[in-house]
Enzyme design. Sequence first.
Site, mmCIF file in Angstrom:
data_model
loop_
_atom_site.group_PDB
_atom_site.id
_atom_site.type_symbol
_atom_site.label_atom_id
_atom_site.label_comp_id
_atom_site.label_asym_id
_atom_site.label_seq_id
_atom_site.Cartn_x
_atom_site.Cartn_y
_atom_site.Cartn_z
ATOM 1 N N HIS A 129 0.753 -1.233 0.166
ATOM 2 C CA HIS A 129 0.081 0.026 -0.051
ATOM 3 C C HIS A 129 0.962 1.332 -0.032
ATOM 4 C CE1 HIS A 129 -3.770 1.891 0.224
ATOM 5 N NE2 HIS A 129 -3.506 2.425 1.569
ATOM 6 N N CYS A 150 -7.326 -1.611 -13.735
ATOM 7 C CA CYS A 150 -6.976 -0.478 -12.768
ATOM 8 C C CYS A 150 -5.682 -0.829 -12.028
ATOM 9 C CB CYS A 150 -8.092 -0.318 -12.117
ATOM 10 S SG CYS A 150 -8.812 -1.482 -10.693
#
Length: 755
Positions: free
Chosen positions: A361, A677
């Site tokens: 992340h 994406c």
Amino acid sequence: MLSQLRRIVQDVAQEPVLNNALAGLVSNVKNALKTECCSVYLADYNQQHFMLMATDGLNPEAVGQISIGFSEGLIGWVGQREEPINLAQAHLHPRFKVTPEVSEDRFSAFLGCPIIHHRKVLGVLTIQQGESRVFSEDEESFLVTLGVQLASVLVNAEMRQAASQNSKQQKSTGQLLGLPGAPGIAIGEGFVLEPSSDFDAISLKKVDDPEKELSRFYKAVKITKAEFNRLAERMAGHLPPDALAIFDVYHQLLDAASLGNEIEKQIHEGWCAKSALKRVVEKFARQFDDMDDPYLRERGTDIRDLGQRVLNHLLDTEQRHHKLPEKVVLVADNVTATMLAEIPRAQLVAIVSLKGSVNSHAAIMARALGIPAVMGLDELPLFHWQSQRLIVDGYRGQILVGPAEAIVAEYQALISEDAQLSARYQSEMHLNAQSACGTPFSLMVNAGLAIELESAQPSYTDGIGLYRTEFPFIMRNRFPTEAEQIELYKKVLASHPTKAVVMRTLDVGGDKALPYFSIIEENPFLGWRGIRLTLDHPEIFLVQIRAMLKANIGQGNLHILLPMISDLAEVDESLRLIKQATFELTDELAGTEVQLPKAKVGVMIEVPSIMYQLPELARKIDFCSVGTNDLTQYLLAVDRNNPRVAGLYDAMHPAVLRALHQMSLQAQGLQLPMSICGELAGEPAGVLILAAMGYDKFSMNSSNLAKIKWLLRRVNMSELQLLLPEILACQSPKQVRLHVQRFLDQKQLLNQLRA
């Protein structure tokens, strides 16, 4: 044996001078195994040899002078075989190399064990004996276990040694190799944010001003004693006198006649307060750990608890006095969105996350912000980085610590060249996204971290292909209200009027945690995350869907995306709740002229199971979006946050590419709109392969969009379709990249994609 191993490894880790650490190592091993000789050789890959770095038993004058080639002698043989070699009469073995300078002719028995870190041989540890005998299984096991534990300690020992010196004393640039998290190059000063306050985070360091360090230590002790007084008063009515006596013991330990005296002595020897505290606490705690009496062994825990409290106060004081540098290289165990929010964007130039890997992340956030990042350097103590001048090379995953001015100048030139390339890409942003032969593409942005940055050029994009709604949740200390969500979603939808805005429902879990909703799991990426969590909490899901639908009134460009779908039943339940929220809002709007636009609903393809249910899925939803980050993780069974297996995580893996190709063909046959994406869409090599497969809708970080548009305008679809069979026939990610690089080189594009 275990306590001996622990002590030996801790002694090596605690000594900042590499040569001293290795000298202590061989002496400790020799004594522990009661052998006549112990030596350690370290690998030098530039010279292709092992250098004798320390010995207790061989000629000490040979240390640093005698080297053995990677293919020479028993030492080279241990390195080549990558396993222990145990010989009763080493001098009779054909691989034995006579080296008179080391004076080992009196030894017969030989046991050599490799020291290996991430499949790379760092060195060889040996013991020798005059008696002709095979070393026992216990002795061999001891050496193997020690080698395994030493590997992570030694891998960056030279950098720890550099960190222990003042920057004035550093004579050469230290180079660290991590994992490339986000592309780019930056020069700045290390700033440790929210450090973990434990002794493992402390790198040993010497200073020039012991009086200042003594003052800081005394202040921390004073605060700690006051803290103990408060604790004793609070517990006085609940604990018997003998239990309360522990606080008196802590006071006595802090006094000058006990631990305090030892710590002061270390500070006078030049160690900073943190280092002195670490050295003394770990030394005394180990002594108690080794005692036979259970009561005395427990005192080791008391020593650590006491040291931890003093350390906390030292760190608190230090953090308050650290001024934010003009150019901040943010360093943390794991960089989070809240950390990024604490640093002004104008000052943040790079990220170093000690944990995580290329698609963790933290790396995704860095790419979203368009700043370089390097991940996976957790072998080094966190405070190694504080106030260090750093060059962060996000292309190669390299960090230069304390670089010389000449090196800084070279990297400044590379930064300028990068800026020129970026300007070249930006000059074509207003042009259509299409191939050289006119095939159109839809290029959208991934958003959610900084919408004002990600939507800076809305007229040049085709909308938002992924809006990560979790960031507003992560940045708060509670769940956002429906009204707060409506206000935010309205701004997002209005930022791209008449263009699609794909909003993903709350996707937390894995490496994205809410500070007010703790999820503790052994396997978080396989656990309670994404749609699994929100379907279990419909009160969260319904509020978010209602907010999205209300925000869409007057806009009509909302697309709802469901994350982490692994089963058709999850789709059915999600659609039921979306329908329920729609009915509730329709009732609220009854009698008004306000119309509720119908939102399209799609599913993220990231869990492999749903890949095989596309025909059934196509009858239920309006579109799909492939999340290549998690899809890669699950197909390859690699935790993308774990630097130990990060080398196995690669979206260019042939299995991943073949899965993407099959999905593209199937989606075309089903007439199911499908976009990409994941991060693969923002990579030059990745987007070319995806375009060759038939994908024509890509969503990426805004920082990559100009480059990708520029690249697509310079390739023909016929060329890409000829390239595709070669790519799909590859057997490794390396082969895939070589094919794409060759293609780009032939078109003279390779050198125009990075400095």
